[in-house]
Enzyme design. Structure first.
Site, mmCIF file in Angstrom:
data_model
loop_
_atom_site.group_PDB
_atom_site.id
_atom_site.type_symbol
_atom_site.label_atom_id
_atom_site.label_comp_id
_atom_site.label_asym_id
_atom_site.label_seq_id
_atom_site.Cartn_x
_atom_site.Cartn_y
_atom_site.Cartn_z
ATOM 1 N N GLY A 154 74.184 -80.791 60.383
ATOM 2 C CA GLY A 154 73.990 -81.116 58.969
ATOM 3 C C GLY A 154 73.441 -79.900 58.255
ATOM 4 C CD GLN A 168 68.962 -76.970 55.818
ATOM 5 O OE1 GLN A 168 69.804 -77.856 55.807
ATOM 6 N NE2 GLN A 168 68.455 -76.504 56.953
ATOM 7 C CG HIS A 181 66.585 -80.178 54.271
ATOM 8 N ND1 HIS A 181 65.604 -79.221 54.428
ATOM 9 C CD2 HIS A 181 67.177 -80.306 55.484
ATOM 10 C CE1 HIS A 181 65.602 -78.806 55.690
ATOM 11 N NE2 HIS A 181 66.544 -79.449 56.361
ATOM 12 C CB CYS A 207 65.271 -77.839 60.843
ATOM 13 S SG CYS A 207 65.599 -77.534 59.095
ATOM 14 C CG LEU A 208 71.087 -75.021 60.960
ATOM 15 C CD1 LEU A 208 72.299 -75.271 60.070
ATOM 16 C CD2 LEU A 208 71.447 -74.050 62.080
ATOM 17 C CG HIS A 212 66.843 -83.353 59.248
ATOM 18 N ND1 HIS A 212 65.971 -82.931 60.235
ATOM 19 C CD2 HIS A 212 67.219 -82.222 58.577
ATOM 20 C CE1 HIS A 212 65.820 -81.609 60.148
ATOM 21 N NE2 HIS A 212 66.577 -81.147 59.167
ATOM 22 C CD GLU A 213 70.904 -82.174 56.944
ATOM 23 O OE1 GLU A 213 70.526 -81.347 56.084
ATOM 24 O OE2 GLU A 213 70.850 -81.930 58.161
HETATM 25 ZN ZN ZN Z 1 66.875 -79.218 58.355
#
Ligand code: ZN
Length: 179
Positions: free
Chosen positions: A49, A54, A143, A97-98, A139-140
Protein backbone atom coordinates in the site's frame (compact mmCIF):
# COMPACT_ATOMS: atom_id res chain seq x y z
CA UNK A 1 5.13 6.68 -15.56
CA UNK A 2 7.69 7.51 -12.92
CA UNK A 3 8.99 6.16 -9.65
CA UNK A 4 8.31 8.75 -6.93
CA UNK A 5 10.46 9.64 -3.93
CA UNK A 6 9.05 8.24 -0.68
CA UNK A 7 8.97 10.57 2.35
CA UNK A 8 10.50 9.07 5.49
CA UNK A 9 9.42 9.52 9.09
CA UNK A 10 10.35 13.02 10.22
CA UNK A 11 9.16 14.72 7.04
CA UNK A 12 6.32 17.05 8.10
CA UNK A 13 4.10 15.95 5.17
CA UNK A 14 3.57 12.63 6.99
CA UNK A 15 2.01 14.44 9.96
CA UNK A 16 -0.45 16.66 8.09
CA UNK A 17 -4.10 15.95 7.38
CA UNK A 18 -4.51 15.46 3.62
CA UNK A 19 -7.32 17.31 1.81
CA UNK A 20 -10.40 15.87 0.13
CA UNK A 21 -10.38 15.57 -3.66
CA UNK A 22 -13.39 16.59 -5.78
CA UNK A 23 -14.64 14.51 -8.70
CA UNK A 24 -13.43 16.99 -11.33
CA UNK A 25 -9.89 16.89 -9.97
CA UNK A 26 -9.92 13.07 -9.92
CA UNK A 27 -10.60 13.02 -13.68
CA UNK A 28 -7.69 15.34 -14.59
CA UNK A 29 -4.69 13.82 -16.42
CA UNK A 30 -2.40 15.05 -13.62
CA UNK A 31 -4.36 13.15 -10.95
CA UNK A 32 -4.62 10.03 -13.12
CA UNK A 33 -0.84 10.16 -13.59
CA UNK A 34 -0.35 10.49 -9.83
CA UNK A 35 -2.41 7.30 -9.35
CA UNK A 36 -0.34 5.41 -11.95
CA UNK A 37 2.97 6.71 -10.57
CA UNK A 38 1.96 5.69 -7.04
CA UNK A 39 1.08 2.18 -8.21
CA UNK A 40 4.41 1.93 -10.02
CA UNK A 41 6.27 3.25 -6.96
CA UNK A 42 4.49 0.83 -4.61
CA UNK A 43 5.33 -2.15 -6.84
CA UNK A 44 8.95 -0.98 -7.30
CA UNK A 45 9.50 -0.92 -3.52
CA UNK A 46 7.54 -4.15 -2.99
CA UNK A 47 4.99 -2.43 -0.80
CA UNK A 48 1.38 -3.52 -0.42
CA UNK A 49 0.00 0.00 0.00
CA UNK A 50 1.10 3.60 -0.52
CA UNK A 51 -0.63 6.83 0.50
CA UNK A 52 -0.27 10.16 -1.32
CA UNK A 53 1.39 11.97 1.65
CA UNK A 54 4.15 9.34 1.45
CA UNK A 55 5.03 10.77 -1.98
CA UNK A 56 4.71 14.39 -0.77
CA UNK A 57 1.14 14.93 -2.05
CA UNK A 58 -1.34 16.14 0.57
CA UNK A 59 -4.47 14.61 -0.97
CA UNK A 60 -6.78 11.88 0.30
CA UNK A 61 -5.64 9.12 -2.05
CA UNK A 62 -3.96 5.79 -1.47
CA UNK A 63 -3.27 2.71 -3.57
CA UNK A 64 -3.36 -0.81 -2.16
CA UNK A 65 -3.06 -4.41 -3.27
CA UNK A 66 -6.45 -5.89 -2.37
CA UNK A 67 -6.27 -9.38 -3.86
CA UNK A 68 -3.97 -11.79 -5.69
CA UNK A 69 -0.20 -12.15 -5.45
CA UNK A 70 2.90 -11.43 -7.53
CA UNK A 71 2.02 -10.59 -11.12
CA UNK A 72 -1.66 -11.17 -10.33
CA UNK A 73 -1.76 -8.60 -7.53
CA UNK A 74 -4.76 -6.34 -8.02
CA UNK A 75 -3.81 -2.79 -7.01
CA UNK A 76 -6.57 -0.19 -6.83
CA UNK A 77 -6.76 3.47 -5.78
CA UNK A 78 -9.04 4.71 -2.98
CA UNK A 79 -9.94 8.41 -3.00
CA UNK A 80 -11.56 10.17 0.03
CA UNK A 81 -11.88 6.82 1.86
CA UNK A 82 -14.20 6.57 4.88
CA UNK A 83 -13.87 3.46 7.04
CA UNK A 84 -16.55 1.90 9.21
CA UNK A 85 -15.52 -1.04 11.42
CA UNK A 86 -17.79 -4.10 11.24
CA UNK A 87 -18.16 -5.67 14.67
CA UNK A 88 -15.80 -4.98 17.54
CA UNK A 89 -13.07 -7.53 16.97
CA UNK A 90 -9.54 -6.11 17.09
CA UNK A 91 -6.59 -8.20 15.93
CA UNK A 92 -2.95 -7.47 16.67
CA UNK A 93 -0.50 -8.30 13.87
CA UNK A 94 2.77 -7.17 12.29
CA UNK A 95 3.03 -4.06 10.12
CA UNK A 96 5.76 -2.27 8.23
CA UNK A 97 5.79 1.10 6.47
CA UNK A 98 7.72 2.37 3.43
CA UNK A 99 8.19 5.65 5.35
CA UNK A 100 9.72 3.79 8.33
CA UNK A 101 11.99 1.37 6.44
CA UNK A 102 13.17 -1.95 7.87
CA UNK A 103 11.14 -1.77 11.08
CA UNK A 104 8.25 -3.99 12.05
CA UNK A 105 5.84 -3.78 14.97
CA UNK A 106 2.54 -5.26 16.11
CA UNK A 107 -0.50 -3.04 15.69
CA UNK A 108 -4.12 -3.67 16.75
CA UNK A 109 -6.66 -3.11 13.96
CA UNK A 110 -10.31 -3.86 13.28
CA UNK A 111 -10.63 -7.34 11.80
CA UNK A 112 -13.40 -6.38 9.41
CA UNK A 113 -14.32 -3.04 7.84
CA UNK A 114 -16.42 -1.41 5.17
CA UNK A 115 -14.83 1.40 3.18
CA UNK A 116 -16.56 3.98 1.01
CA UNK A 117 -14.46 5.89 -1.52
CA UNK A 118 -14.23 7.20 -5.06
CA UNK A 119 -12.60 4.92 -7.62
CA UNK A 120 -10.29 6.37 -10.29
CA UNK A 121 -13.29 7.47 -12.37
CA UNK A 122 -14.70 9.36 -9.35
CA UNK A 123 -17.45 6.78 -9.09
CA UNK A 124 -18.63 6.00 -5.53
CA UNK A 125 -17.70 2.49 -4.44
CA UNK A 126 -18.16 0.58 -1.21
CA UNK A 127 -16.11 -2.50 -0.44
CA UNK A 128 -15.93 -4.90 2.48
CA UNK A 129 -12.53 -6.08 3.64
CA UNK A 130 -11.23 -8.31 6.37
CA UNK A 131 -7.99 -9.55 7.93
CA UNK A 132 -4.83 -8.43 6.10
CA UNK A 133 -6.61 -6.35 3.44
CA UNK A 134 -8.60 -4.54 6.14
CA UNK A 135 -5.32 -3.89 7.97
CA UNK A 136 -3.69 -2.36 4.87
CA UNK A 137 -6.68 -0.08 4.23
CA UNK A 138 -6.67 1.12 7.87
CA UNK A 139 -2.90 1.75 7.76
CA UNK A 140 -3.20 3.78 4.53
CA UNK A 141 -6.23 5.77 5.68
CA UNK A 142 -4.27 6.69 8.83
CA UNK A 143 -1.57 8.21 6.58
CA UNK A 144 -4.22 10.61 5.22
CA UNK A 145 -4.77 11.86 8.78
CA UNK A 146 -1.06 12.20 9.59
CA UNK A 147 -1.07 9.03 11.71
CA UNK A 148 1.80 6.50 11.59
CA UNK A 149 1.60 2.90 12.78
CA UNK A 150 3.74 3.62 15.86
CA UNK A 151 0.89 5.85 17.08
CA UNK A 152 -1.48 2.86 17.06
CA UNK A 153 0.76 0.41 18.92
CA UNK A 154 -0.37 -0.60 22.42
CA UNK A 155 3.28 -0.71 23.50
CA UNK A 156 6.64 -0.47 21.74
CA UNK A 157 7.80 -3.84 23.04
CA UNK A 158 7.37 -5.53 19.68
CA UNK A 159 9.29 -2.88 17.65
CA UNK A 160 11.84 -4.89 15.70
CA UNK A 161 14.45 -4.24 13.00
CA UNK A 162 13.88 -6.32 9.88
CA UNK A 163 16.99 -8.51 10.37
CA UNK A 164 15.93 -9.37 13.91
CA UNK A 165 12.35 -9.86 12.75
CA UNK A 166 13.52 -12.46 10.23
CA UNK A 167 15.74 -14.12 12.84
CA UNK A 168 13.46 -14.23 15.87
CA UNK A 169 9.89 -13.61 14.86
CA UNK A 170 9.37 -14.84 11.33
CA UNK A 171 9.41 -18.56 12.03
CA UNK A 172 6.60 -19.16 9.55
CA UNK A 173 8.64 -17.30 6.88
CA UNK A 174 5.66 -15.06 6.37
CA UNK A 175 6.70 -11.77 4.84
CA UNK A 176 5.31 -8.50 6.15
CA UNK A 177 5.39 -6.04 3.26
CA UNK A 178 5.72 -2.32 3.90
CA UNK A 179 2.71 -0.06 3.44
ZN1 ZN B 1 2.83 3.39 5.93
Amino acid sequence: MSILKVARMGHPVLRQRAREVDATTVRTPAFQKLIDDMIETMVEYEGIGLAAPQVHEGVRLFVAGISGKGDDLKVVPFINPVITPVGEELVEDWEGCLSIPDIRGKVPRAQEIKVKAFDRHAKRVEISARAFTARVIQHETDHLDGVLFFDRMKSFETLTFLDEFSKYWNRSHRTVPEE
